[in-house]
Write an enzyme that holds these catalytic residues in place. Structure first.
Site, PDB file in Angstrom:
ATOM      1  N   GLU A 116       0.853  -1.177  -0.028  1.00  0.00           N
ATOM      2  CA  GLU A 116       0.024   0.132  -0.178  1.00  0.00           C
ATOM      3  C   GLU A 116       0.646   1.334  -0.085  1.00  0.00           C
ATOM      4  O   GLU A 116       0.649   2.136   0.785  1.00  0.00           O
ATOM      5  CB  GLU A 116      -0.930  -0.014   1.135  1.00  0.00           C
ATOM      6  CG  GLU A 116      -1.809  -1.247   1.252  1.00  0.00           C
ATOM      7  CD  GLU A 116      -2.682  -1.299   2.530  1.00  0.00           C
ATOM      8  OE1 GLU A 116      -3.847  -1.741   2.476  1.00  0.00           O
ATOM      9  OE2 GLU A 116      -2.204  -0.919   3.500  1.00  0.00           O
TER      10      GLU A 116
HETATM   11  C1  ACM Z   1      -1.932  -5.192   4.117  1.00  0.00           C
HETATM   12  O1  ACM Z   1      -3.200  -5.780   4.608  1.00  0.00           O
HETATM   13  N1  ACM Z   1      -1.943  -4.215   3.692  1.00  0.00           N
HETATM   14  C2  ACM Z   1      -0.641  -6.259   3.789  1.00  0.00           C
END
Ligand code: ACM
Length: 517
Positions: free
Chosen positions: A332
């Protein structure tokens, strides 16, 4: 009239008690019906019965003395179940009445495989390594605990026979997010204890995120002095000193669990950016963050100081982490341009290699030039399964819609989130890591890991509520071959484990999917 009945009851009660004193206790469970989790590979009952009070010794065969701590812990476990104290002896004698723990170089090469033989006056446990002996001891302990809870007596017996056992996957992991909310060393140890009972062998600690930096880095002290001082919701946060972290590692390694440290980079770094102004592209420190948004922070990829920082962090943690992996996050990083992300990861992966660790990261790492040995952690939701381009890398399955322990059980669950859907106990159990994602080659898959993100979790009871009982399902998926697993049988065995959770004061979720005993 009353006198007559009381006399009859007294006499018949006396006869019953006298008879009970003469008949040795019979096994509570037949060997192949003992509700063990994970289910062993092969269980072959015999006609013999072992009375536990016939056992006097734990006999150790092991040149390296690795079995002594295992034997000592087992002896105290035995005492809590039977009230009897066993003595440790070494090497061969003709005297039975013992539980023998034996390392045999020629046994099955899988270091976790073991064999237990229960005869009428002894138990033999053999494995190639101390780790295999430890896994076998956990099976024996579970048999004793289940028998004691069911039989409600100290005078137990076990049906004879043989248990041969080995794991399906080499990596059977749990992850705890200590960044969104901080959990004490005591809490982490308690989780480790419970995980080890079910043969889980890796605990991944998510040590940094936007909301908190949780491990002391001596060359960058403000990471914890500033970045460790809060958490989601604005609480006090906290951090592990390097001594605390080493204490956790030792506690885990005594239970044959490897700690995997994660420093999430280059996104999920607000706590670091708030601690050191120079890590920001504009030279200004960020404010501390106590919300639950993701994807808004990034290290400054073009500044050289970023790599001094990354190297110091990886060096200091690697120096005190005996495990093979260093997890560099990578998920992310929505505000890191793709080219920058790839350049950052190329340099960071080289640093991990320099400190002799195998790199591990969330599967977004696939866009960088990753070394073949990199372990990619696959966390996609079902609808995103096509996102991974298969490469040669090894893959750890943590598909969020199947493995995320922070997903609510159902719409009424008071804790957790639901962005990857609800995750009832049956759904969490009833799948196979080798065939879940059709694009992945089953040979690449080294196991599974169940992450527990802590945005909504504040104390150990919250961890327990989300992890138990689902983590027992993951333990079994990781250990027991898929051909031997089915939900009906698992849920039946699981129904006996609520009593274990109660006895250990683990505040589990008593799902209505299970007919708890
Ligand atoms: C995640 O759940 N961002 C690895």
């Amino acid at each position: 009239m009353f006198k007559f009945f009381s006399k009859v009851f007294f006499v018949s009660g006396f006869i019953l008690i006298t008879m009970n004193a003469c008949i040795p206790p019979q096994p509570i469970f037949s060997l192949d019906k003992t509700p063990l989790i994970p289910l062993p590979t092969l269980v072959t009952p015999s006609d013999e019965v072992l009375q536990l009070n016939a056992i006097k010794f734990v006999r150790i065969y092991d040149a390296d003395k690795q079995l002594i701590p295992i034997a000592k812990n087992f002896i105290s476990y035995w005492k809590t179940i039977t009230q009897h104290e066993l003595l440790i002896t070494h090497g061969q004698t003709n005297d039975d009445h013992s539980i023998t723990l034996k390392i045999d170089e020629d046994f099955n090469p899988n270091p976790e495989a073991y064999k237990i033989e229960i005869l009428k006056d002894k138990i033999d446990l053999v494995a190639k390594t101390a780790q295999g002996i430890f896994r076998g001891v956990k099976t024996l302990e579970q048999m004793l605990f289940l028998g004691k809870l069911e039989g409600k007596t100290n005078f137990l017996s076990l049906q004879g026979g043989e248990i041969y056992d080995e794991p399906s996957f080499a990596y059977r992991g749990a992850m705890l997010d200590v960044a969104r909310h901080f959990f004490s060393v005591k809490d982490v140890k308690r989780y480790i204890d419970l995980l080890s009972n079910y043969k889980i062998n890796f605990l991944h600690l998510h040590l940094s995120d936007d909301q908190g930096w949780r491990i002391e880095i001596r060359s960058w002290p403000k990471l914890t002095e500033i970045g460790g001082q809060t958490e989601v919701g604005g609480g006090d946060g906290g951090f592990y000193t390097q001594e605390d972290y080493m204490e956790i590692i030792k506690y885990a390694s005594d239970r044959y669990i490897t700690i995997v440290p994660e420093i999430d980079l280059p996104g999920h770094t607000n706590a670091a950016l708030a601690s050191y102004a120079e890590l920001n592209c504009n030279g200004k420190a960020k404010d501390l963050y106590t919300g639950i948004e993701v994807g808004f922070s990034t290290l400054c990829v073009d500044k050289e100081v970023t790599y001094f920082f990354v190297e110091d962090v990886i060096r200091e943690i690697s120096e005190i982490s005996p495990g093979p992996y260093f997890h560099i996050g990578g998920d992310e990083s929505h505000v890191t341009p793709q080219d920058d992300f790839n350049r950052f990861m190329d340099r960071t992966l080289a640093i991990v290699k320099k400190y002799n660790k195998t790199p591990m990261g969330w599967y977004e790492l696939i866009t960088a030039d990753i070394p073949e040995e990199t372990l990619l952690q696959y966390w996609a939701k079902t609808e995103d399964f096509s996102k991974v381009i298969p490469k040669k890398s090894k893959i750890l399955i943590s598909a969020s819609s199947y493995c995320y322990l922070d997903m609510k059980y159902d719409s009424l669950t008071p804790l957790g989130l639901n962005w990857a859907g609800y995750l009832p106990v049956k759904k969490a159990y009833d799948w196979d890591p080798r065939s879940l994602v059709s694009d992945l080659d089953s040979e690449q898959i080294i196991g599974l890991e169940a992450p527990l993100w802590s945005e909504t979790l504040e104390e150990f009871d919250d961890i327990a509520f989300m992890a138990f009982p689902r983590i027992l399902g993951y333990a079994e998926i990781g250990w027991t071959d898929v051909s031997k697993r089915n939900w009906r049988d698992f849920s039946h065995r699981l129904s006996s484990h609520g009593q274990i959770f109660d006895a250990l004061e683990v505040k589990y979720y008593s799902s209505k999917e299970i007919d708890w005993k």
